[in-house]
Design an enzyme around this catalytic site. Structure first.
Site, PDB file in Angstrom:
ATOM      1  N   SER A   1       0.837  -1.207   0.000  1.00 48.87           N
ATOM      2  CA  SER A   1       0.000   0.000   0.000  1.00 48.87           C
ATOM      3  C   SER A   1       0.871   1.255   0.000  1.00 48.87           C
ATOM      4  CB  SER A   1      -0.879  -0.029   1.271  1.00 48.87           C
ATOM      5  OG  SER A   1      -1.687   1.117   1.366  1.00 48.87           O
TER       6      SER A   1
ATOM      7  N   SER B   1       8.739  10.129  10.137  1.00 48.23           N
ATOM      8  CA  SER B   1       7.612  11.058   9.984  1.00 48.23           C
ATOM      9  C   SER B   1       8.005  12.370  10.641  1.00 48.23           C
ATOM     10  CB  SER B   1       6.393  10.465  10.706  1.00 48.23           C
ATOM     11  OG  SER B   1       5.418  11.453  10.953  1.00 48.23           O
TER      12      SER B   1
ATOM     13  N   TYR C   1       2.604   6.662  18.361  1.00 45.47           N
ATOM     14  CA  TYR C   1       3.164   6.799  17.010  1.00 45.47           C
ATOM     15  C   TYR C   1       4.426   7.672  17.068  1.00 45.47           C
ATOM     16  CZ  TYR C   1       3.093   7.762  11.930  1.00 45.47           C
ATOM     17  OH  TYR C   1       3.404   7.873  10.594  1.00 45.47           O
TER      18      TYR C   1
ATOM     19  N   LYS D   1       8.334   6.605  16.337  1.00 43.29           N
ATOM     20  CA  LYS D   1       9.125   7.261  15.279  1.00 43.29           C
ATOM     21  C   LYS D   1      10.365   7.945  15.873  1.00 43.29           C
ATOM     22  CE  LYS D   1       6.435   6.237  11.732  1.00 43.29           C
ATOM     23  NZ  LYS D   1       6.875   5.296  10.693  1.00 43.29           N
TER      24      LYS D   1
ATOM     25  N   THR E   1      -2.354   8.637   1.491  1.00 46.66           N
ATOM     26  CA  THR E   1      -2.395   7.155   1.561  1.00 46.66           C
ATOM     27  C   THR E   1      -3.527   6.793   2.526  1.00 46.66           C
ATOM     28  OG1 THR E   1      -1.052   6.755   3.536  1.00 46.66           O
ATOM     29  CG2 THR E   1       0.167   7.138   1.473  1.00 46.66           C
TER      30      THR E   1
HETATM   31  N1  LIG Z   1       0.759   8.726   4.952  1.00 53.08           N
HETATM   32  C1  LIG Z   1       1.316   9.653   5.715  1.00 53.08           C
HETATM   33  O1  LIG Z   1       0.752  10.755   5.882  1.00 53.08           O
HETATM   34  C2  LIG Z   1       2.653   9.402   6.357  1.00 53.08           C
HETATM   35  C3  LIG Z   1       3.364  10.501   6.868  1.00 53.08           C
HETATM   36  C4  LIG Z   1       4.592  10.276   7.476  1.00 53.08           C
HETATM   37  C5  LIG Z   1       5.113   9.006   7.567  1.00 53.08           C
HETATM   38  N2  LIG Z   1       4.405   7.956   7.066  1.00 53.08           N
HETATM   39  C6  LIG Z   1       4.981   6.615   7.216  1.00 53.08           C
HETATM   40  O2  LIG Z   1       5.086   5.990   5.947  1.00 53.08           O
HETATM   41  C7  LIG Z   1       5.066   4.566   6.105  1.00 53.08           C
HETATM   42  C8  LIG Z   1       4.110   3.968   5.094  1.00 53.08           C
HETATM   43  O3  LIG Z   1       2.800   4.418   5.407  1.00 53.08           O
HETATM   44  P1  LIG Z   1       1.675   4.702   4.286  1.00 53.08           P
HETATM   45  O4  LIG Z   1       1.244   6.099   4.472  1.00 53.08           O
HETATM   46  O5  LIG Z   1       2.107   4.235   2.977  1.00 53.08           O
HETATM   47  O6  LIG Z   1       0.497   3.792   4.910  1.00 53.08           O
HETATM   48  P2  LIG Z   1      -0.360   2.588   4.309  1.00 53.08           P
HETATM   49  O7  LIG Z   1      -0.805   2.911   2.931  1.00 53.08           O
HETATM   50  O8  LIG Z   1      -1.380   2.293   5.350  1.00 53.08           O
HETATM   51  O9  LIG Z   1       0.701   1.401   4.229  1.00 53.08           O
HETATM   52  C9  LIG Z   1       1.216   0.820   5.397  1.00 53.08           C
HETATM   53  C10 LIG Z   1       1.947  -0.444   5.006  1.00 53.08           C
HETATM   54  O10 LIG Z   1       2.470  -1.056   6.205  1.00 53.08           O
HETATM   55  C11 LIG Z   1       2.042  -2.413   6.231  1.00 53.08           C
HETATM   56  N3  LIG Z   1       1.812  -2.899   7.587  1.00 53.08           N
HETATM   57  C12 LIG Z   1       1.104  -2.329   8.577  1.00 53.08           C
HETATM   58  N4  LIG Z   1       1.064  -3.122   9.650  1.00 53.08           N
HETATM   59  C13 LIG Z   1       1.769  -4.237   9.321  1.00 53.08           C
HETATM   60  C14 LIG Z   1       2.075  -5.440   9.992  1.00 53.08           C
HETATM   61  N5  LIG Z   1       1.637  -5.692  11.234  1.00 53.08           N
HETATM   62  N6  LIG Z   1       2.820  -6.370   9.350  1.00 53.08           N
HETATM   63  C15 LIG Z   1       3.247  -6.162   8.088  1.00 53.08           C
HETATM   64  N7  LIG Z   1       2.988  -5.030   7.402  1.00 53.08           N
HETATM   65  C16 LIG Z   1       2.249  -4.094   8.006  1.00 53.08           C
HETATM   66  C17 LIG Z   1       0.734  -2.432   5.478  1.00 53.08           C
HETATM   67  O11 LIG Z   1       0.456  -3.752   5.068  1.00 53.08           O
HETATM   68  P3  LIG Z   1      -1.084  -4.230   4.788  1.00 53.08           P
HETATM   69  O12 LIG Z   1      -1.748  -3.091   4.095  1.00 53.08           O
HETATM   70  O13 LIG Z   1      -0.914  -5.410   3.901  1.00 53.08           O
HETATM   71  O14 LIG Z   1      -1.683  -4.496   6.121  1.00 53.08           O
HETATM   72  C18 LIG Z   1       1.033  -1.466   4.344  1.00 53.08           C
HETATM   73  O15 LIG Z   1       1.734  -2.121   3.319  1.00 53.08           O
HETATM   74  C19 LIG Z   1       4.678   4.318   7.577  1.00 53.08           C
HETATM   75  O16 LIG Z   1       5.815   3.975   8.316  1.00 53.08           O
HETATM   76  C20 LIG Z   1       4.131   5.648   8.032  1.00 53.08           C
HETATM   77  O17 LIG Z   1       4.282   5.837   9.420  1.00 53.08           O
HETATM   78  C21 LIG Z   1       3.201   8.124   6.447  1.00 53.08           C
END
Ligand SMILES: NC(=O)c1ccc[n+]([C@@H]2O[C@H](COP(=O)([O-])OP(=O)(O)OC[C@H]3O[C@@H](n4cnc5c(N)ncnc54)[C@H](OP(=O)(O)O)[C@@H]3O)[C@@H](O)[C@H]2O)c1
Length: 265
Positions: free
Chosen positions: A18, A143, A156, A160, A191
């Site tokens: 994702s 983050s 969270y 981080k 996302t």
């Molecule tokens: N989106 C934002 O605004 C934002 C901002 C700053 C930092 N981030 C960071 O970016 C990273 C990616 O997030 P995203 O925004 O792309 O979110 P996302 O679309 O929800 O993707 C999260 C990913 O992590 C995987 N995941 C979650 N729990 C898991 C588990 N227990 N075991 C294995 N895989 C797991 C999910 O797998 P499944 O979907 O298959 O469960 C998914 O592939 C994260 O570390 C997040 O903290 C995001």
């Protein structure tokens, strides 16, 4: 630039089913890297692997739960045997939350730290010899909350911040081996992470509380992160608001706290 440089590199990408992880996987595959992708949802993971458009077996996947230490070991062993080592470890998997601390169940707090922090530490330990051998790179998705304590995100934010403490220390230990470690700090990215965020009792929030805000795209974050990792930059802070919050946290923490308090009431 990332379209050229990763050719022939071997990468393990967590959270590839994702969002940002999927975008990183597509960019790496497009540049000729060999990949092992992981995420929990096997169908979505398979769809991302298929969208990488690699018919030559360079992209494979293994679905599982990174909260399970047994799965981390299995994943590391699979990555090593399928790729005969590794040049890039992308510790990207993560979950978020939305609750004030007094309503946050202790198990929910631990679950968030287990996935966001301990899984990354464990996977790094398990792949360490391979990364030393290749003088490789570790890309860590942190983050803004890894730099600035954020209300309603205590667990969270703690998970981080912990990534920064651990990986900044490890970078120094790994200097003799030439392993680069890049921490990436985006602000809001488009996302499903907020829709899937946990509430205090562990229930899934089911809505994006920031919908309608201006956000970075997952692909923009993927491209910038890979560029930074390639250059072995230590830290990448992404987004105008994020950079401003970072500066305020250093120069004017009081006013920043008032802004954050107001924004989350
Ligand atoms: N989106 C934002 O605004 C934002 C901002 C700053 C930092 N981030 C960071 O970016 C990273 C990616 O997030 P995203 O925004 O792309 O979110 P996302 O679309 O929800 O993707 C999260 C990913 O992590 C995987 N995941 C979650 N729990 C898991 C588990 N227990 N075991 C294995 N895989 C797991 C999910 O797998 P499944 O979907 O298959 O469960 C998914 O592939 C994260 O570390 C997040 O903290 C995001």
């Amino acid at each position: 630039m990332s379209n050229v440089t990763w050719h022939g590199q071997r990468a393990l990408v967590t959270g590839a089913s994702s969002g940002i992880g999927a975008a990183i996987a597509r960019r790496l595959a497009g540049s000729g890297a060999t990949l092992v992708l992981t995420g929990r949802d096997a169908d979505r993971l398979a769809a991302v692997a298929a969208s990488c458009n690699s018919a030559d077996g360079r992209v494979s996947s293994l679905a599982g739960d990174l909260a399970d230490p047994g799965f981390r070991e299995k994943l590391a062993a699979e990555a090593r045997s399928r790729m005969d080592g590794i040049d890039l470890l992308v510790n990207n998997a993560g979950i978020s939350m939305n609750a004030r601390f007094e309503t946050l169940e202790p198990e929910v707090f631990r679950t968030i730290c287990e996935i966001n922090f301990f899984a990354a530490v464990d996977l790094t330990r398990l792949m360490l010899d391979d990364l030393k051998k290749s003088a490789g790179r570790i890309l860590v998705m942190s983050s803004l909350t890894g730099l600035v304590g954020t209300p309603t995100r205590t667990a969270y934010s703690a998970s981080k911040h912990a990534l920064h403490g651990f990986f900044n220390a490890l970078r120094v230990e790994l200097r003799p081996f030439g392993v680069g470690i890049t921490l990436v700090c985006p602000g809001y990215v488009q996302t499903p992470i907020r829709t899937r965020a946990l509430l205090g009792d562990g229930a899934v929030q089911g809505r994006d509380q920031a919908a309608g805000r201006r956000m970075l795209s997952a692909d923009t974050v993927a491209a910038a992160s890979l560029r930074a990792a390639w250059k072995r930059r230590r830290l990448l802070v992404l987004g105008r608001e994020t950079r401003l919050a970072r500066i305020l946290s250093l120069l004017a923490p009081g006013p920043l706290e008032r802004i954050l308090d107001h924004a989350t009431r």
